[in-house]
Design an enzyme around this catalytic site. Structure first.
Site, PDB file in Angstrom:
ATOM      1  N   CYS A  27      -1.424   6.864   2.396  1.00 44.23           N
ATOM      2  CA  CYS A  27      -2.324   7.852   2.660  1.00 44.23           C
ATOM      3  C   CYS A  27      -3.096   7.673   3.994  1.00 44.23           C
ATOM      4  CB  CYS A  27      -3.308   7.873   1.296  1.00 44.23           C
ATOM      5  SG  CYS A  27      -4.496   6.612   1.511  1.00 44.23           S
ATOM      6  N   SER A  28      -4.017   8.291   4.110  1.00 40.96           N
ATOM      7  CA  SER A  28      -4.585   8.107   5.491  1.00 40.96           C
ATOM      8  C   SER A  28      -5.111   6.742   5.736  1.00 40.96           C
ATOM      9  CB  SER A  28      -5.720   9.161   5.784  1.00 40.96           C
ATOM     10  OG  SER A  28      -6.492   9.230   4.547  1.00 40.96           O
ATOM     11  N   CYS A  29      -5.129   5.850   4.722  1.00 39.94           N
ATOM     12  CA  CYS A  29      -5.800   4.653   5.000  1.00 39.94           C
ATOM     13  C   CYS A  29      -4.668   3.455   5.576  1.00 39.94           C
ATOM     14  CB  CYS A  29      -6.569   4.259   3.882  1.00 39.94           C
ATOM     15  SG  CYS A  29      -7.789   5.037   3.152  1.00 39.94           S
ATOM     16  N   CYS A  36       0.819  -1.264  -0.034  1.00 44.75           N
ATOM     17  CA  CYS A  36       0.118   0.035   0.054  1.00 44.75           C
ATOM     18  C   CYS A  36       0.856   0.986   0.100  1.00 44.75           C
ATOM     19  CB  CYS A  36      -1.087   0.078   1.235  1.00 44.75           C
ATOM     20  SG  CYS A  36      -2.210   1.451   1.277  1.00 44.75           S
TER      21      CYS A  36
END
Lengths: 221, 127
Positions: free
Chosen positions: A122-124, A119
């Site tokens: 990002c904020s995830c 991944c």
């Protein structure tokens, strides 16, 4: 002033993923990134130096829940089953760890299968459980190579798996974040969860490492 | 001066930095990034720690006057406010510039599929 529909998404708290498959940065992340960009363009900071400072603190950022989650899964078969079934719910019933969002999925390493996660930041990214992603993890080459030649990437991390072990690469999406449950090292029978948690490295929960062995040796880089 | 030395000086000069026995602790990744930027600017003599402490204290007081209930978990929000303010006061980047970059980064995030690195490009600045 009218707001463009696509850009009128909720940038405040809550982080719904209603905007589909696009990335998302919180207002605070936008401010930090903007400062960094401006300061870099003016020659005050460079991202390598900043990464080095942040990496020095990487074990001190966020609640670092993951190791305790894995240790519990090693020690308690019931919890392990619950974790594999619904990781978010299982983690949130632990009581003594910070709650995690609803998109967490646990995948277990076995003799037959090794799991690896890709991944980008990002904020995830589930830093609540995994801690801060290492710098390489954010890079485009890691992401593409992890999918195309996972064994080569693993060997660069000092991890060599038997040929018969399947390597499965999980690509996070807006709806899913993964935590790898590494194999429990041998020679740890009767260890407490606290002792076991010491063996669970960040890389082992991303799948680019194995858990530390009780003799202190590690195949993590 | 090494980063570790600068960090040790920061801890001495700023007794309220959230920490444990081994040094500073951060609730979220961005807090560490803000901390790192501040260290680098200090290392380049953009400001002294007393100057930084004064700016940070002013931001904390302002937030408290506005009703900020808990200094502990909002510490780095004040830190970020102080950093933006000092960067502006030193003539490095004013609020308008920072706003423009924030809009650009938002634009970049909005056009970047999830899972790909978010990178800022020239086109993100044109609205």
């Amino acid at each position: 002033m009218s707001i463009d529909e696509d850009r009128g998404q909720d940038h405040s708290h809550g982080h719904s993923h209603e905007h589909g498959e696009m990335s998302e940065l919180s207002d605070t992340q936008l401010r930090v990134r903007s400062l960094e960009t401006v300061l870099a363009e003016k020659g005050y900071v460079d991202s390598a130096a900043l990464d080095a400072i942040v990496e020095a603190y990487e074990t001190r950022i966020g609640p670092q829940n993951g190791a305790r989650v894995v240790a519990r899964a090693w020690a308690d078969p019931e919890f392990r089953r619950a974790l594999l079934e619904d990781a978010s719910t299982a983690v949130n019933t632990m009581g003594n760890v910070s709650p995690v969002g609803s998109h967490l999925i646990a995948v277990e390493n076995t003799v037959e299968r090794h799991n690896m996660v890709v991944c980008t930041l990002c904020s995830c990214y589930p830093w609540e459980v995994l801690g801060l992603p290492p710098t390489w993890y954010k890079s485009a080459p890691y992401r593409s190579r992890a999918v195309l030649e996972p064994r080569a990437v693993l060997s660069e991390f000092g991890v060599t798996l038997p040929d018969e072990t399947e390597v499965r690469v999980w690509d996070s999406t807006a709806e899913t974040r993964y935590i790898v449950i590494p194999e429990r090292p041998e020679g740890t029978d009767g260890w407490s969860e606290e002792q076991l948690a010491e063996l669970v490295t960040r890389n082992s929960m991303i799948g680019t490492g194995l858990a530390q062995r009780p003799d202190g040796k590690t195949e993590d880089s | 001066m090494s980063g570790a030395d600068a960090a040790a000086e920061a801890l001495d000069a700023l007794p309220e930095i959230p920490r444990d026995d081994d040094g500073p602790v951060f609730r979220e990744p961005w807090e560490a990034q803000a901390f790192a930027m501040t260290l680098r600017l200090y290392q380049q003599d953009l400001f002294t720690w007393p100057e930084w402490a004064a700016t940070l204290t002013a931001e904390i007081k302002r937030a408290q006057a506005a009703g900020d209930p808990d200094r502990g978990d909002t510490y780095y929000h004040h830190w970020l406010n102080a950093l933006e303010r000092l960067v502006a006061e030193k003539g490095v980047a004013d609020a308008t510039t920072l706003d423009r970059y924030q809009s650009a980064w938002r634009h970049a995030a909005d056009r970047t599929p999830h899972g790909e690195p978010i990178e800022l490009e020239k086109r993100d600045f044109s609205d």
